[in-house]
Design a protein around this motif. Sequence first.
Motif, mmCIF file in Angstrom:
data_model
loop_
_atom_site.group_PDB
_atom_site.id
_atom_site.type_symbol
_atom_site.label_atom_id
_atom_site.label_comp_id
_atom_site.label_asym_id
_atom_site.label_seq_id
_atom_site.Cartn_x
_atom_site.Cartn_y
_atom_site.Cartn_z
ATOM 1 N N ALA A 140 0.836 -1.204 0.000
ATOM 2 C CA ALA A 140 0.000 0.000 0.000
ATOM 3 C C ALA A 140 0.873 1.259 0.000
ATOM 4 O O ALA A 140 0.588 2.226 -0.721
ATOM 5 N N LEU A 141 1.938 1.242 0.794
ATOM 6 C CA LEU A 141 2.861 2.377 0.820
ATOM 7 C C LEU A 141 3.488 2.591 -0.554
ATOM 8 O O LEU A 141 3.630 3.730 -1.021
ATOM 9 N N ALA A 142 3.852 1.497 -1.215
ATOM 10 C CA ALA A 142 4.454 1.596 -2.545
ATOM 11 C C ALA A 142 3.480 2.226 -3.540
ATOM 12 O O ALA A 142 3.871 3.080 -4.348
ATOM 13 N N GLN A 143 2.219 1.839 -3.463
ATOM 14 C CA GLN A 143 1.208 2.400 -4.363
ATOM 15 C C GLN A 143 1.049 3.897 -4.148
ATOM 16 O O GLN A 143 0.956 4.673 -5.102
ATOM 17 N N MET A 144 1.016 4.308 -2.881
ATOM 18 C CA MET A 144 0.848 5.735 -2.582
ATOM 19 C C MET A 144 2.081 6.534 -2.981
ATOM 20 O O MET A 144 1.968 7.643 -3.505
ATOM 21 N N PHE A 150 3.409 11.789 -0.019
ATOM 22 C CA PHE A 150 4.460 11.722 0.990
ATOM 23 C C PHE A 150 4.076 10.620 1.974
ATOM 24 O O PHE A 150 3.096 10.734 2.705
ATOM 25 N N THR A 151 4.841 9.538 1.996
ATOM 26 C CA THR A 151 4.497 8.375 2.815
ATOM 27 C C THR A 151 5.502 8.165 3.942
ATOM 28 O O THR A 151 6.681 8.518 3.832
ATOM 29 N N GLY A 152 5.016 7.563 5.023
ATOM 30 C CA GLY A 152 5.876 7.301 6.167
ATOM 31 C C GLY A 152 5.460 6.061 6.922
ATOM 32 O O GLY A 152 4.406 5.470 6.660
ATOM 33 N N ILE A 153 6.302 5.671 7.872
ATOM 34 C CA ILE A 153 6.035 4.510 8.729
ATOM 35 C C ILE A 153 6.174 4.937 10.182
ATOM 36 O O ILE A 153 7.111 5.654 10.538
ATOM 37 N N THR A 154 5.239 4.513 11.007
ATOM 38 C CA THR A 154 5.416 4.612 12.451
ATOM 39 C C THR A 154 5.874 3.230 12.917
ATOM 40 O O THR A 154 5.109 2.274 12.887
#
Length: 271
Positions: A140-144, A150-154
């Motif tokens: 999902a992160l890759a798609q966005m 602008f994508t991130g991870i917690t």
Amino acid sequence: MNLYRGCCHGCIYCDSRSECYRIDNFDEVRAKENALIILRDELRRKLRSGVIGTGAMCDPYNPFEEKELLTRRSLELISAYNFGITVITKSPLITRDIDVYKEISEHSPVLCKMTITTADDELCALIEPHTAVSSERFEALAQMSEKGLFTGITLMPVLPFINDTEDNIRKIVRTAHECGVRCIYPWFGVTLRTNQREYFFDELDRRFPDSGLRWRYIKRYSNSYKCVSPDAKRLWKIFAEDCEKYGILYKMKSIISAYKMGYGDTQLSFF
């Protein structure tokens, strides 16, 4: 902004289960009555725009959102009133709303974050049993990211004696890089209090039988609220070095500056 109350993801460590939040039957999801009307009225009364956060208490993309559409409709309102958005979720359903996030990003900051605690899908299924496994969240992160968001991870919580390993941290950072993730914000520990602590211990006994994890926690942390990994300092050093290597932001000040870059100073000034 919390449009829902309660969460059915079943994560064994969830702090929102704590008594202080007064959410009865936490695993039962409820939609807040007239939430969109209240949001609209709040937004139209604001004298200046800003950035709205959602997902800190209850996941805005729980399974019911697929039909209820409260989160999607709220994003449309947020866009209409020229506000920005930061969102935290564990659900790939967020990709359904890429079009609205893109629309918001045309006028305001957008930060789409996934909580990912382990790179191992099998371990993920044990500690976060009723949501998408980590590999699906990375996808999902890759798609966005591919759509320019602008994508991130917690990366939290990192559970002592469970996922606080060098291999896990390195795999998460490396996979994040491969998926175009711009930032990762970690905490190498977990918070435990009141009823949440007992729920967590009971789940450890059930999901990790004969591991002795309950007693390792009691022996090391007793009733402490913050349970920091014994290996936290070493893991932080490894994490920071890998983030620097891949050009991933990991300090909060840098993350905020980066995702707001280009949108101007929205703060009032006395000078």
